[in-house]
Write an enzyme that holds these catalytic residues in place. Structure first.
Site, PDB file in Angstrom:
ATOM      1  N   GLY A   9      28.141  43.814  48.388  1.00  0.00           N
ATOM      2  CA  GLY A   9      28.402  44.288  49.747  1.00  0.00           C
ATOM      3  C   GLY A   9      28.190  43.247  50.837  1.00  0.00           C
ATOM      4  N   GLY A  11      29.740  40.309  50.592  1.00  0.00           N
ATOM      5  CA  GLY A  11      30.931  39.459  50.526  1.00  0.00           C
ATOM      6  C   GLY A  11      31.984  39.931  51.518  1.00  0.00           C
ATOM      7  N   THR A  37      25.241  34.925  46.480  1.00  0.00           N
ATOM      8  CA  THR A  37      25.757  33.656  45.969  1.00  0.00           C
ATOM      9  C   THR A  37      26.338  32.895  47.163  1.00  0.00           C
ATOM     10  OG1 THR A  37      28.000  34.505  45.665  1.00  0.00           O
ATOM     11  CG2 THR A  37      26.453  34.821  43.825  1.00  0.00           C
ATOM     12  N   THR A  86      34.930  35.274  42.444  1.00  0.00           N
ATOM     13  CA  THR A  86      36.275  35.694  42.838  1.00  0.00           C
ATOM     14  C   THR A  86      37.305  34.580  43.045  1.00  0.00           C
ATOM     15  OG1 THR A  86      35.718  35.630  45.187  1.00  0.00           O
ATOM     16  CG2 THR A  86      35.329  37.713  44.043  1.00  0.00           C
ATOM     17  N   THR A 126      41.714  43.643  40.308  1.00  0.00           N
ATOM     18  CA  THR A 126      42.679  42.774  40.991  1.00  0.00           C
ATOM     19  C   THR A 126      44.046  42.807  40.294  1.00  0.00           C
ATOM     20  OG1 THR A 126      43.219  40.471  41.460  1.00  0.00           O
ATOM     21  CG2 THR A 126      41.684  40.829  39.670  1.00  0.00           C
ATOM     22  N   ASP A 127      45.102  42.573  41.071  1.00  0.00           N
ATOM     23  CA  ASP A 127      46.461  42.506  40.499  1.00  0.00           C
ATOM     24  C   ASP A 127      46.626  41.332  39.545  1.00  0.00           C
ATOM     25  OD1 ASP A 127      46.448  40.414  42.379  1.00  0.00           O
ATOM     26  OD2 ASP A 127      48.197  41.121  43.492  1.00  0.00           O
ATOM     27  N   GLU A 128      45.691  40.353  39.623  1.00  0.00           N
ATOM     28  CA  GLU A 128      45.854  39.141  38.801  1.00  0.00           C
ATOM     29  C   GLU A 128      45.781  39.454  37.309  1.00  0.00           C
ATOM     30  OE1 GLU A 128      44.036  35.622  40.271  1.00  0.00           O
ATOM     31  OE2 GLU A 128      44.025  36.371  42.316  1.00  0.00           O
ATOM     32  N   TYR A 150      39.162  33.537  35.800  1.00  0.00           N
ATOM     33  CA  TYR A 150      38.833  34.616  36.751  1.00  0.00           C
ATOM     34  C   TYR A 150      39.537  35.901  36.344  1.00  0.00           C
ATOM     35  CZ  TYR A 150      39.420  37.553  40.925  1.00  0.00           C
ATOM     36  OH  TYR A 150      39.479  38.622  41.784  1.00  0.00           O
ATOM     37  N   LYS A 154      37.952  39.501  35.010  1.00  0.00           N
ATOM     38  CA  LYS A 154      38.171  40.776  35.719  1.00  0.00           C
ATOM     39  C   LYS A 154      38.835  41.798  34.782  1.00  0.00           C
ATOM     40  CE  LYS A 154      37.596  41.759  39.455  1.00  0.00           C
ATOM     41  NZ  LYS A 154      36.423  42.420  40.093  1.00  0.00           N
ATOM     42  N   ASN A 180      43.774  40.370  49.520  1.00  0.00           N
ATOM     43  CA  ASN A 180      43.285  40.854  50.815  1.00  0.00           C
ATOM     44  C   ASN A 180      43.132  39.681  51.775  1.00  0.00           C
ATOM     45  OD1 ASN A 180      41.323  43.816  50.764  1.00  0.00           O
ATOM     46  ND2 ASN A 180      42.759  43.251  49.175  1.00  0.00           N
TER      47      ASN A 180
HETATM   48  P1  NAD Z   1      33.604  37.521  47.719  1.00  0.00           P
HETATM   49  O1  NAD Z   1      33.626  36.334  46.832  1.00  0.00           O
HETATM   50  O2  NAD Z   1      33.836  37.371  49.180  1.00  0.00           O
HETATM   51  O3  NAD Z   1      32.207  38.293  47.569  1.00  0.00           O
HETATM   52  C1  NAD Z   1      31.608  38.555  46.323  1.00  0.00           C
HETATM   53  C2  NAD Z   1      30.223  39.126  46.613  1.00  0.00           C
HETATM   54  O4  NAD Z   1      29.606  39.439  45.351  1.00  0.00           O
HETATM   55  C3  NAD Z   1      29.285  38.151  47.338  1.00  0.00           C
HETATM   56  O5  NAD Z   1      28.578  38.816  48.348  1.00  0.00           O
HETATM   57  C4  NAD Z   1      28.341  37.683  46.218  1.00  0.00           C
HETATM   58  O6  NAD Z   1      27.062  37.300  46.708  1.00  0.00           O
HETATM   59  C5  NAD Z   1      28.274  38.929  45.368  1.00  0.00           C
HETATM   60  N1  NAD Z   1      27.879  38.646  43.961  1.00  0.00           N
HETATM   61  C6  NAD Z   1      28.410  37.701  43.146  1.00  0.00           C
HETATM   62  N2  NAD Z   1      27.775  37.731  41.944  1.00  0.00           N
HETATM   63  C7  NAD Z   1      26.846  38.720  42.028  1.00  0.00           C
HETATM   64  C8  NAD Z   1      25.892  39.243  41.111  1.00  0.00           C
HETATM   65  N3  NAD Z   1      25.754  38.741  39.876  1.00  0.00           N
HETATM   66  N4  NAD Z   1      25.095  40.259  41.508  1.00  0.00           N
HETATM   67  C9  NAD Z   1      25.215  40.772  42.769  1.00  0.00           C
HETATM   68  N5  NAD Z   1      26.093  40.309  43.672  1.00  0.00           N
HETATM   69  C10 NAD Z   1      26.902  39.298  43.304  1.00  0.00           C
HETATM   70  O7  NAD Z   1      34.654  38.544  47.065  1.00  0.00           O
HETATM   71  P2  NAD Z   1      35.744  39.481  47.739  1.00  0.00           P
HETATM   72  O8  NAD Z   1      36.940  38.675  48.064  1.00  0.00           O
HETATM   73  O9  NAD Z   1      35.095  40.315  48.752  1.00  0.00           O
HETATM   74  O10 NAD Z   1      36.134  40.373  46.470  1.00  0.00           O
HETATM   75  C11 NAD Z   1      35.414  41.559  46.175  1.00  0.00           C
HETATM   76  C12 NAD Z   1      35.979  42.200  44.928  1.00  0.00           C
HETATM   77  O11 NAD Z   1      37.373  42.474  45.119  1.00  0.00           O
HETATM   78  C13 NAD Z   1      35.896  41.344  43.688  1.00  0.00           C
HETATM   79  O12 NAD Z   1      35.592  42.175  42.596  1.00  0.00           O
HETATM   80  C14 NAD Z   1      37.291  40.751  43.540  1.00  0.00           C
HETATM   81  O13 NAD Z   1      37.575  40.465  42.198  1.00  0.00           O
HETATM   82  C15 NAD Z   1      38.124  41.905  44.060  1.00  0.00           C
HETATM   83  N6  NAD Z   1      39.436  41.532  44.625  1.00  0.00           N
HETATM   84  C16 NAD Z   1      39.524  40.590  45.598  1.00  0.00           C
HETATM   85  C17 NAD Z   1      40.757  40.309  46.181  1.00  0.00           C
HETATM   86  C18 NAD Z   1      40.885  39.307  47.325  1.00  0.00           C
HETATM   87  O14 NAD Z   1      42.003  39.052  47.780  1.00  0.00           O
HETATM   88  N7  NAD Z   1      39.806  38.768  47.860  1.00  0.00           N
HETATM   89  C19 NAD Z   1      41.909  40.976  45.753  1.00  0.00           C
HETATM   90  C20 NAD Z   1      41.781  41.939  44.747  1.00  0.00           C
HETATM   91  C21 NAD Z   1      40.538  42.205  44.209  1.00  0.00           C
HETATM   92  P1  TYD Z   2      44.004  32.229  46.871  1.00  0.00           P
HETATM   93  O1  TYD Z   2      43.683  32.602  48.273  1.00  0.00           O
HETATM   94  O2  TYD Z   2      43.097  31.304  46.139  1.00  0.00           O
HETATM   95  O3  TYD Z   2      44.200  33.603  46.079  1.00  0.00           O
HETATM   96  P2  TYD Z   2      44.782  33.847  44.566  1.00  0.00           P
HETATM   97  O4  TYD Z   2      44.918  32.578  43.857  1.00  0.00           O
HETATM   98  O5  TYD Z   2      43.691  34.692  43.996  1.00  0.00           O
HETATM   99  O6  TYD Z   2      46.070  34.573  44.778  1.00  0.00           O
HETATM  100  O7  TYD Z   2      45.458  31.592  46.844  1.00  0.00           O
HETATM  101  C1  TYD Z   2      46.582  32.284  47.344  1.00  0.00           C
HETATM  102  C2  TYD Z   2      47.803  31.431  47.062  1.00  0.00           C
HETATM  103  O8  TYD Z   2      47.701  30.242  47.839  1.00  0.00           O
HETATM  104  C3  TYD Z   2      47.910  30.980  45.628  1.00  0.00           C
HETATM  105  O9  TYD Z   2      49.296  30.900  45.255  1.00  0.00           O
HETATM  106  C4  TYD Z   2      47.323  29.582  45.639  1.00  0.00           C
HETATM  107  C5  TYD Z   2      47.716  29.070  47.009  1.00  0.00           C
HETATM  108  N1  TYD Z   2      46.781  28.085  47.602  1.00  0.00           N
HETATM  109  C6  TYD Z   2      47.263  26.868  48.075  1.00  0.00           C
HETATM  110  O10 TYD Z   2      48.475  26.562  48.009  1.00  0.00           O
HETATM  111  N2  TYD Z   2      46.361  25.992  48.622  1.00  0.00           N
HETATM  112  C7  TYD Z   2      45.039  26.272  48.728  1.00  0.00           C
HETATM  113  O11 TYD Z   2      44.249  25.408  49.211  1.00  0.00           O
HETATM  114  C8  TYD Z   2      44.563  27.536  48.254  1.00  0.00           C
HETATM  115  C9  TYD Z   2      43.101  27.886  48.332  1.00  0.00           C
HETATM  116  C10 TYD Z   2      45.474  28.418  47.706  1.00  0.00           C
END
Ligand code: NAD
Ligand code: TYD
Length: 339
Positions: A9, A11, A37, A86, A126-128, A150, A154, A180
């Site tokens: 929470g 992050g 982290t 992530t 995640t969609d990945e 990654y 997931k 997101n």
């Molecule tokens: P983030 O990297 O910003 O935050 C992750 C958080 O998890 C941090 O606060 C970190 O301290 C905490 N954390 C990491 N390891 C931990 C552990 N062992 N115990 C407790 N806390 C821990 O991530 P985000 O972008 O907010 O993503 C959140 C979730 O959404 C993740 O599960 C990610 O896979 C998923 N997700 C992210 C995206 C995106 O675009 N960012 C898209 C789809 C799904």
């Molecule tokens: P990212 O934000 O790392 O998300 P994800 O790989 O999980 O989709 O990257 C989004 C897209 O942008 C991906 O195609 C990789 C590209 N990218 C760059 O071209 N340059 C960069 O420095 C980063 C971080 C990502």
């Protein structure tokens, strides 16, 4: 009063969800468990720190005795697991923490939830996990084909969560969201990295040809989607969360440069990410049938995001001069001189 446990929470997306819950639900208690982290940041939760309905616990989801204690002491009725490693690029350098947190940590939470009779367990996915799609969109029943450490970790977490539903009847739901973006996103991901670099007239490192496609969801829309699934989702089901904003990376860059009135000359084509997924795309008809729709067009979400990074420079400058600077110099220092 019962509580929701929001792991991760502190992050980007988890903190948005905590702020959302406390804003939308007057009597909701929220417990955050976060390891803090490099990606976790208590500044993300500063606006709720004094709220009596909010409790922060500094700890690791892999710590089974701690997780057990938290669930018992706080009478946890629902768990939303955002905690994860992530960043794809980091998983290519060192995958160890991804397996620990995203797989083993998920198992620890599931096991504790089972023992404590938790009523809802939402695993944030995640969609990945569907892999790279040349055409069409992935449905929830499609085979998983993760292609980075990654995505693989997931996918394993999702599978473990769904197995706990089948094996133990735990009321688990899994969401799989597209990319997101929005305020408080750690400036290593595409949009916040490029906005903050452009503000400082630094180069924008585009991987390969920049024609990779992602679907972009404003983080507030994701919060509402998670809420809908928590309330109306069926246990054992997966819900894709898409945005209808598929864009090649170069188009996102154009939007950022225009929004900041910065020149195209900041763009740097650098070596491609190994195994770079070309395109993600989700069929999200299932969550739409629960009544959810995204409300932010990409252009207005991006404009809001740009404004936030312009107005909150202290937040990202502290990050970029600290952990991020070390990480970047160690792994990508050569890019600083690429033109
Ligand atoms: P983030 O990297 O910003 O935050 C992750 C958080 O998890 C941090 O606060 C970190 O301290 C905490 N954390 C990491 N390891 C931990 C552990 N062992 N115990 C407790 N806390 C821990 O991530 P985000 O972008 O907010 O993503 C959140 C979730 O959404 C993740 O599960 C990610 O896979 C998923 N997700 C992210 C995206 C995106 O675009 N960012 C898209 C789809 C799904
Ligand atoms: P990212 O934000 O790392 O998300 P994800 O790989 O999980 O989709 O990257 C989004 C897209 O942008 C991906 O195609 C990789 C590209 N990218 C760059 O071209 N340059 C960069 O420095 C980063 C971080 C990502």
């Amino acid at each position: 009063m019962n509580s929701i446990l929001v792991t991760g929470g502190a992050g980007f997306m988890g903190s948005a969800f905590v702020r959302y819950l406390l804003r939308e639900y007057y009597s909701q208690r929220v417990v955050v468990l976060d390891k803090l982290t490099y990606a976790g940041n208590l500044e993300n939760l500063a606006s709720v720190a004094a709220d009596p309905r909010y409790t922060f616990i500094h700890g690791d989801i892999c710590d089974a005795p701690l997780v057990d204690r938290v669930m018992a002491e706080h009478h946890i009725e629902a768990v939303v697991n955002f905690a994860a490693e992530t960043h794809v690029d980091r998983s290519l350098i060192e995958a160890d923490a991804f397996i620990k947190t995203d797989v083993y940590g998920t198992y620890v939470l599931l096991e504790a939830a089972r023992r404590h009779g938790v009523a809802r367990f939402l695993q944030i996915g995640t969609d990945e996990v569907y892999g790279s799609l040349e055409r069409g969109s992935a449905g929830e029943g499609d085979p998983l084909s993760p292609r980075s450490p990654y995505a693989a970790s997931k996918a394993a977490g999702d599978m473990m969560a769904l197995a706990y539903h089948v094996s133990h009847g735990l009321p688990v739901m899994v969401t799989r969201s597209c990319n997101n973006y929005g305020p408080y996103q750690y400036p290593e991901k595409l949009i916040p990295l490029f906005i903050t670099n452009a503000i400082d007239d630094q180069g924008l490192p585009i991987y390969g040809d920049g024609q990779q496609v992602r679907d972009w969801l404003y983080v507030e829309d994701h919060c509402r989607a998670v809420d809908v699934v928590l309330q109306r989702g069926r246990p054992g089901e997966v819900y894709n969360i898409g945005a209808g904003n598929e864009r090649p990376n170069l188009e996102v860059v154009v939007g950022i440069l225009q929004g900041l009135e910065k020149p195209w000359s900041l763009v740097r084509h650098v070596a491609d990410r190994p195994g770079h997924d070309r395109r993600y795309s989700l069929n999200w008809g299932k969550i739409a049938s629960l009544g959810w729709r995204p409300s932010y067009p990409f252009e207005s979400g991006l404009a809001e995001t740009i404004r936030w990074y312009q107005e909150n420079q202290g937040w990202w400058r502290r990050i970029k001069s600290g952990e991020y600077a070390d990480y970047y110099r160690r792994n990508y220092g050569h890019r600083l001189t690429t033109s």
